[in-house]
Design a protein around this motif. Structure first.
Motif: not given
Length: 427
Positions: A280-281, A284, A277
């Motif tokens: 992934t963050s 973005k 995660l």
């Protein structure tokens, strides 16, 4: 907007290293331990046992683990009573103290996490005094020091501890250079240090951290943590340069280039570990900084397609793009042909046929630096493929490093069967 680095790699296990123990004990000098120092060691050992005995653990799993650690500590204490120069017992006892510190409840004051870590550091110091080649001890000692520094925030005391940690990581790497984990942790410690030191010292420390992360992924190109951390440190450098108004001189890369390269490493880390995660963050936040629909876009000096050993005068600087499928040369259509009427079918209005260089990722055998004196001077990149070698010249050595990393990372992602993840990021 900020991107945080990932944590240090975990501590090693309590296994013994036979080679290190034999080398470390091959000393002809007298024992450094007098009767007085042995007594001091016993007192320190008793104090360490008291600390470990007072750790309870935050939950049932922690309490169960702590009982095992307490039993192990008693064994190592007994071993040292029999032989005060048992560096393995000292090293493993230090590990027990360090793991016990992780078991301390956040609201506990007795014992404190700091007191256990400080005692672990003393044991590591004694172990390395007895066995100077015990690189695992230097490595885990540095982690313990780093944990102590984190407790102190951004203070002068923390600065000194981070400096001490970097010295121990350096020692660990000197003994065992083939350790991407130690290099990654060394880079993280430098990154933390750079946030505390005066501004005039910061850039040098950041540049050194970049070198450590790059060295880590050079040893292990699927090392996603070091790949991500390299992205974060470049992002931070770009932020700093933006605040002061860009590059100091024309030879330096611009903040935009740093942001773009940062995004490449973060995208690669995500492709290697798509379920993480943190990656992934971060992706973005930086995806828009990529030269979509490509991963990398820039200029390289290249020979004519199909003729890698052409005369130096025939080499031309042109645009290249890299995606999940390969590296492609972009041939710019000359302006005079663009201005012709697109409705005409006359052959003389057609642009000349120029073959472009293309390297498919599955065809790559290796990518490396090249120092062949028969090639044009500069930062030469050698891409060996199943069809033969290709040589390209980057505009600078820093840009060379970025091209080298990007191509190797794309190949590693392909080899790991994650090309579809990378494709999803850039297309």
């Amino acid at each position: 907007m900020s991107i945080n680095a990932t944590d240090s790699d975990p501590k090693g296990d309590q296994s013994k290293n036979e080679n290190q123990r034999k080398i470390g004990n091959a000393n002809d000098h007298d024992s450094p331990y007098s009767e007085e120092s042995t007594q001091q060691q016993t007192e320190h050992g008793n104090a360490a046992l008291e600390l470990i005995n007072s750790v309870t653990g935050a939950d049932e799993e922690g309490r169960s683990r702590q009982r095992i650690l307490t039993y192990a500590a008693k064994r190592y204490a007994s071993a040292l009573k029999r032989d005060p120069e048992d560096c393995d017992a000292l090293y493993n006892w230090a590990l027990v103290l360090q793991e016990s510190a992780d078991n301390v409840s956040p609201d506990s004051t007795s014992p404190s996490k700091e007191s256990l870590l400080e005692e672990a550091c003393k044991k590591y110091e004694e172990a390395t005094h007895l066995c100077p080649t015990l690189n695992d001890a230097y490595y885990n000692w540095a982690i313990a020091i780093s944990d102590r520094a984190k407790i102190r925030g951004r203070t002068k005391e923390a600065e000194e501890l981070w400096k001490e940690a970097t010295k121990n990581y350096e020692k660990a790497v000197q003994i065992n250079w083939n350790s991407p984990q130690a290099l990654n942790n060394w880079g993280l410690a430098l990154q933390e240090l750079s946030a505390i030191v005066p501004a005039r010292e910061k850039e040098s420390i950041v540049r050194t951290a970049i070198n450590k992360f790059r060295a880590a992924i050079q040893l292990q190109f699927d090392f996603h943590r070091a790949t991500y951390n390299l992205g974060t440190v470049l992002y931070g450098l770009a932020e700093d340069m933006s605040r002061i108004g860009g590059a100091a001189n024309a030879k330096e890369v611009s903040p935009d280039e740093l942001y773009s390269q940062s995004a490449i490493y973060i995208a690669a880390a995500h492709a290697l570990k798509p379920n993480y995660l943190v990656y992934t963050s971060a992706l973005k936040l930086v995806r828009s900084m990529l030269p979509l629909p490509y991963l990398k876009d820039g200029y390289l000096t290249a020979p004519p397609a199909g003729n890698p050993l052409a005369s130096h005068t025939d080499w031309k600087r042109s645009r290249f793009v890299l995606n999940h499928e390969g590296l492609l040369q972009i041939i710019e259509i000359e302006q005079r042909y663009m201005s012709r009427s697109l409705s005409s079918n006359s052959e003389d209005t057609m642009s000349p046929s120029r073959q472009a260089i293309k390297v498919d990722i599955p065809d790559i055998v290796s990518v490396s630096a090249c120092t062949d004196l028969t090639l044009p001077p500069g930062a030469c990149l050698s891409i060996d493929t199943i069809h033969g070698p290709l040589y390209l010249i980057a505009d600078s050595w820093e840009l060379f490093d970025w091209w080298l990393d990007a191509i190797r990372l794309v190949y590693t992602i392909y080899a790991k069967g994650k090309s579809d993840v990378l494709a999803g990021i850039i297309t």
